[in-house]
Scaffold this motif. Structure first.
Motif, PDB file in Angstrom:
ATOM      1  N   TYR A   6       0.838  -1.199   0.000  1.00 26.32           N
ATOM      2  CA  TYR A   6       0.000   0.000   0.000  1.00 26.32           C
ATOM      3  C   TYR A   6       0.870   1.245   0.000  1.00 26.32           C
ATOM      4  O   TYR A   6       1.733   1.413   0.863  1.00 26.32           O
ATOM      5  N   ALA A   7       0.637   2.128  -0.977  1.00 25.35           N
ATOM      6  CA  ALA A   7       1.348   3.403  -1.062  1.00 25.35           C
ATOM      7  C   ALA A   7       0.328   4.535  -1.016  1.00 25.35           C
ATOM      8  O   ALA A   7      -0.679   4.506  -1.728  1.00 25.35           O
ATOM      9  N   ALA A   8       0.586   5.537  -0.177  1.00 26.80           N
ATOM     10  CA  ALA A   8      -0.299   6.696  -0.025  1.00 26.80           C
ATOM     11  C   ALA A   8       0.416   7.936  -0.522  1.00 26.80           C
ATOM     12  O   ALA A   8       1.574   8.183  -0.159  1.00 26.80           O
ATOM     13  N   ILE A   9      -0.259   8.737  -1.353  1.00 25.91           N
ATOM     14  CA  ILE A   9       0.315   9.985  -1.838  1.00 25.91           C
ATOM     15  C   ILE A   9      -0.686  11.114  -1.609  1.00 25.91           C
ATOM     16  O   ILE A   9      -1.889  10.886  -1.552  1.00 25.91           O
ATOM     17  N   PRO A  91       3.068  -1.056  -5.973  1.00 32.35           N
ATOM     18  CA  PRO A  91       2.002  -1.292  -4.987  1.00 32.35           C
ATOM     19  C   PRO A  91       0.819  -2.020  -5.622  1.00 32.35           C
ATOM     20  O   PRO A  91       0.644  -2.012  -6.850  1.00 32.35           O
ATOM     21  N   ASP A  92       0.012  -2.649  -4.773  1.00 32.98           N
ATOM     22  CA  ASP A  92      -1.255  -3.192  -5.263  1.00 32.98           C
ATOM     23  C   ASP A  92      -2.430  -2.331  -4.806  1.00 32.98           C
ATOM     24  O   ASP A  92      -3.574  -2.578  -5.188  1.00 32.98           O
ATOM     25  N   LEU A  93      -2.151  -1.306  -4.005  1.00 32.26           N
ATOM     26  CA  LEU A  93      -3.167  -0.353  -3.567  1.00 32.26           C
ATOM     27  C   LEU A  93      -2.513   1.016  -3.429  1.00 32.26           C
ATOM     28  O   LEU A  93      -1.453   1.138  -2.798  1.00 32.26           O
ATOM     29  N   VAL A  94      -3.127   2.029  -4.026  1.00 30.82           N
ATOM     30  CA  VAL A  94      -2.621   3.400  -3.930  1.00 30.82           C
ATOM     31  C   VAL A  94      -3.780   4.315  -3.547  1.00 30.82           C
ATOM     32  O   VAL A  94      -4.825   4.316  -4.212  1.00 30.82           O
ATOM     33  N   SER A  95      -3.608   5.080  -2.490  1.00 35.29           N
ATOM     34  CA  SER A  95      -4.576   6.131  -2.173  1.00 35.29           C
ATOM     35  C   SER A  95      -3.981   7.449  -2.642  1.00 35.29           C
ATOM     36  O   SER A  95      -2.813   7.732  -2.421  1.00 35.29           O
ATOM     37  N   ALA A 129      -2.936  -1.978 -10.086  1.00 32.68           N
ATOM     38  CA  ALA A 129      -3.193  -1.648  -8.682  1.00 32.68           C
ATOM     39  C   ALA A 129      -4.575  -1.029  -8.529  1.00 32.68           C
ATOM     40  O   ALA A 129      -5.124  -0.431  -9.455  1.00 32.68           O
ATOM     41  N   ASP A 130      -5.141  -1.167  -7.349  1.00 32.51           N
ATOM     42  CA  ASP A 130      -6.385  -0.493  -7.010  1.00 32.51           C
ATOM     43  C   ASP A 130      -6.076   0.929  -6.559  1.00 32.51           C
ATOM     44  O   ASP A 130      -5.006   1.210  -5.995  1.00 32.51           O
ATOM     45  N   ALA A 131      -7.038   1.826  -6.794  1.00 31.04           N
ATOM     46  CA  ALA A 131      -6.878   3.232  -6.422  1.00 31.04           C
ATOM     47  C   ALA A 131      -8.025   3.657  -5.522  1.00 31.04           C
ATOM     48  O   ALA A 131      -9.163   3.208  -5.694  1.00 31.04           O
ATOM     49  N   VAL A 132      -7.710   4.525  -4.562  1.00 31.96           N
ATOM     50  CA  VAL A 132      -8.712   5.087  -3.654  1.00 31.96           C
ATOM     51  C   VAL A 132      -8.654   6.603  -3.751  1.00 31.96           C
ATOM     52  O   VAL A 132      -7.582   7.202  -3.627  1.00 31.96           O
ATOM     53  N   LEU A 133      -9.822   7.221  -3.965  1.00 30.86           N
ATOM     54  CA  LEU A 133      -9.939   8.675  -4.013  1.00 30.86           C
ATOM     55  C   LEU A 133     -10.759   9.169  -2.829  1.00 30.86           C
ATOM     56  O   LEU A 133     -11.508   8.407  -2.221  1.00 30.86           O
ATOM     57  N   PHE A 134     -10.625  10.463  -2.545  1.00 29.24           N
ATOM     58  CA  PHE A 134     -11.336  11.073  -1.413  1.00 29.24           C
ATOM     59  C   PHE A 134     -12.002  12.355  -1.884  1.00 29.24           C
ATOM     60  O   PHE A 134     -11.323  13.257  -2.383  1.00 29.24           O
ATOM     61  N   THR A 135     -13.310  12.450  -1.732  1.00 32.19           N
ATOM     62  CA  THR A 135     -13.956  13.723  -2.010  1.00 32.19           C
ATOM     63  C   THR A 135     -13.584  14.710  -0.912  1.00 32.19           C
ATOM     64  O   THR A 135     -13.145  14.322   0.175  1.00 32.19           O
TER      65      THR A 135
END
Length: 272
Positions: A6-9, A91-95, A129-135
């Protein structure tokens, strides 16, 4: 699904500003929702990531987490600098959370901002990889930042559209009414408090479909006592002198709170 890399940017929101570690824990510094969510993901990991070998880059199976976010960053620098470094970690997950600092600036081209976010999400998804976004959070209760409410709402619609088109996850902070409570925010009213970060971490895990992590809606917060207009004006004036004025001053000088800051977790490493 289990993620092991998991990588967060992002900016200060992802860096965790406002949520300090207890003295002596994890080397000190800021914790934040990303660290909290990573700890939950690590607890559920079986150590066999889809990219083979070691998930943490250390030669042994396990969960690896990197956080490349730096406070004050605009979206262009997040996409140009942090994203390539994050993708190099396989990564397999990036926020990815960004754009909030951009939206505070007048004359912004929101469509161009959204195009840059779309570019970032497309690059993440292209790797598998999967991606996560935030409103963005609804700023209706802020005496100054609420002026950006329309821009935030428009950008949020772009984010939802990007997520639907690219197959990304979305944490809808706009709909999280509890985040309008000032107990979820630090005294600077710009960064979340530990309580706010805790709830966002749980909301991310919920968006990912991770079971048993907890409910961001709990516990319900009792209503705050209502301040008189005079007390509200005094509190707003103190906030403007103590936090808004220094922020404006940095903008006028072309400086950022993150000018001398480096990423707190630049490589994948196990959660301690």
């Amino acid at each position: 699904m289990l993620w092991t890399r998991y990588a967060a940017i992002g900016d200060s929101f992802t860096e965790g500003v406002g949520d300090p570690y207890e003295a002596g824990a994890a080397g000190g510094g800021w914790r934040g929702w990303a660290d909290r969510a990573a700890a939950e993901l690590a607890a559920r990991s079986n150590g066999s990531g889809p990219h083979g070998a070691a998930a943490n880059g250390s030669g042994s199976p396990g969960f690896g987490y990197a956080n490349l976010a730096i406070r004050g960053r605009l979206l262009d620098r997040i996409v140009d600098e942090q994203l390539p470094a994050a993708l190099d970690l396989k990564p397999d997950l990036v926020s990815v959370s960004g754009g909030g600092n951009d939206l505070l600036r007048p004359g912004l081209d929101i469509d161009a901002l959204a195009a840059r976010m779309d570019e970032a999400v497309a690059a993440i998804r292209a790797t598998g990889a999967d991606a996560v976004l935030f409103t963005g959070v609804d700023p209706v209760g802020s005496p100054v930042i609420r002026r950006t409410r329309g821009r935030v709402a428009v950008f949020n619609e772009h984010l939802r559209s990007i997520a639907a088109r690219r197959g990304a996850f979305v944490v809808d902070q706009w709909s999280m009414d509890v985040l309008r409570d000032w107990r979820c925010w630090s005294v600077d009213r710009l960064h979340m408090s530990p309580e706010g970060h805790r709830r966002v971490a749980l909301a991310m895990l919920e968006a990912l479909g991770v079971p048993g992590a907890g409910d961001w809606r709990e516990p319900a917060l009792a209503p705050l006592p209502e301040l008189s207009r005079g007390a509200q004006r005094l509190a707003n004036a103190r906030w403007a002198r103590g936090y808004l004025a220094p922020w404006v001053g940095r903008r006028l000088r072309g400086r950022s709170s993150g000018d001398t800051v480096t990423a707190k977790r630049p490589v994948l490493a196990p959660i301690e």
